[in-house]
Design an enzyme around this catalytic site. Structure first.
Site, PDB file in Angstrom:
ATOM      1  N   TYR A  30      54.141  23.654  64.046  1.00 16.36           N
ATOM      2  CA  TYR A  30      53.504  24.628  63.157  1.00 16.36           C
ATOM      3  C   TYR A  30      53.771  24.265  61.696  1.00 16.36           C
ATOM      4  O   TYR A  30      52.858  24.257  60.859  1.00 16.36           O
ATOM      5  CB  TYR A  30      54.023  26.027  63.478  1.00 16.36           C
ATOM      6  CG  TYR A  30      53.574  27.102  62.521  1.00 16.36           C
ATOM      7  CD1 TYR A  30      52.262  27.568  62.536  1.00 16.36           C
ATOM      8  CD2 TYR A  30      54.465  27.659  61.609  1.00 16.36           C
ATOM      9  CE1 TYR A  30      51.844  28.559  61.652  1.00 16.36           C
ATOM     10  CE2 TYR A  30      54.057  28.651  60.728  1.00 16.36           C
ATOM     11  CZ  TYR A  30      52.751  29.088  60.757  1.00 16.36           C
ATOM     12  OH  TYR A  30      52.349  30.064  59.875  1.00 16.36           O
ATOM     13  N   GLU A  52      50.528  38.131  61.556  1.00 18.80           N
ATOM     14  CA  GLU A  52      51.652  38.425  60.651  1.00 18.80           C
ATOM     15  C   GLU A  52      52.077  39.882  60.788  1.00 18.80           C
ATOM     16  O   GLU A  52      53.272  40.196  60.758  1.00 18.80           O
ATOM     17  CB  GLU A  52      51.274  38.119  59.200  1.00 18.80           C
ATOM     18  CG  GLU A  52      51.069  36.653  58.883  1.00 18.80           C
ATOM     19  CD  GLU A  52      52.330  35.818  58.897  1.00 18.80           C
ATOM     20  OE1 GLU A  52      53.448  36.373  58.956  1.00 18.80           O
ATOM     21  OE2 GLU A  52      52.202  34.580  58.854  1.00 18.80           O
ATOM     22  N   TRP A  60      59.126  34.951  63.554  1.00 23.81           N
ATOM     23  CA  TRP A  60      57.806  34.343  63.640  1.00 23.81           C
ATOM     24  C   TRP A  60      57.667  33.482  64.895  1.00 23.81           C
ATOM     25  O   TRP A  60      56.592  33.394  65.485  1.00 23.81           O
ATOM     26  CB  TRP A  60      57.516  33.544  62.377  1.00 23.81           C
ATOM     27  CG  TRP A  60      56.169  32.890  62.374  1.00 23.81           C
ATOM     28  CD1 TRP A  60      55.894  31.572  62.255  1.00 23.81           C
ATOM     29  CD2 TRP A  60      54.886  33.538  62.500  1.00 23.81           C
ATOM     30  NE1 TRP A  60      54.539  31.347  62.302  1.00 23.81           N
ATOM     31  CE2 TRP A  60      53.897  32.540  62.449  1.00 23.81           C
ATOM     32  CE3 TRP A  60      54.486  34.871  62.659  1.00 23.81           C
ATOM     33  CZ2 TRP A  60      52.529  32.822  62.548  1.00 23.81           C
ATOM     34  CZ3 TRP A  60      53.127  35.151  62.762  1.00 23.81           C
ATOM     35  CH2 TRP A  60      52.166  34.139  62.710  1.00 23.81           C
TER      36      TRP A  60
END
Length: 197
Positions: A30, A52, A60
């Site tokens: 990522y 988000e 995350w």
């Protein structure tokens, strides 16, 4: 003539990366290929904002590992479809073990799809977001030396959160907005010695 080799020269050195991503191969991928790269596509921006908002209170990496499930569960983040979800769909989502089964967050995605559609009746979501978050619609390139130099929110993220809330968005605060801005390349917060700046 004798030629000598330093075996260390034959070893592939790992590139230097931001320290936050080193705990998991998914994080590394990522970081290397997505984080901080500018996105201007309306639907991709909407999807990232939804993801988000799902992170609130979580790491995350938890969302990244479930990202494909989120896309499947929420019709590839097609706002037109999401805005029409009924109680039966919400109950089905609450049974979906591939996503975070939090009623408030699920309801927020549905609500936010409606808010997104209201904005895009008049302008592109990309123009709307970038126009609020960045002074000239271009990425802000920061130069943090270490992770401690990177803020969790800025005046721009406060401004963006306020604007989105005024449009009816939920689960969107200044910290979430700054993480979003980093993710979609509105700001580049790779540390200065990261090879993926």
């Amino acid at each position: 003539m004798t030629i000598t080799f330093d075996m260390s020269d034959l070893m592939t050195k790992a590139p230097h990366r931001c320290a936050w991503c080193l705990s998991d191969p998914i994080y590394i991928d990522y970081h290397d290929h997505e984080w901080g790269k500018p996105i201007y596509d309306d639907q991709m921006l909407f999807a990232q904002l939804c993801l988000e908002s799902m992170q609130s209170g979580l790491s995350w990496i938890t969302i990244l590992k479930k990202r494909d499930h989120y896309y499947d569960a929420f019709d590839q983040f097609d706002a037109n479809k999401i805005a029409k979800y009924d109680q039966a769909k919400i109950e089905a989502l609450m049974q979906n073990t591939g996503i975070i089964r939090h009623l408030g967050k699920i309801s927020a995605i549905i609500n936010n799809a409606k808010a997104y559609l209201a904005i895009t009746e008049h302008q592109s979501f990309s123009d709307y977001l970038w126009g609020i978050a960045t002074p000239d619609g271009k990425p802000v390139i920061n130069h943090p030396k270490t992770l401690t130099d990177i803020p969790t929110q800025t005046d721009a993220s406060v401004r963006l959160a306020k604007a989105l809330k005024n449009q009816g968005f939920k689960f969107i605060g200044p910290t979430t907005c700054y993480a979003f801005m980093q993710a979609v390349g509105m700001v580049n917060d790779h540390v200065i010695d990261c090879e993926f700046r």
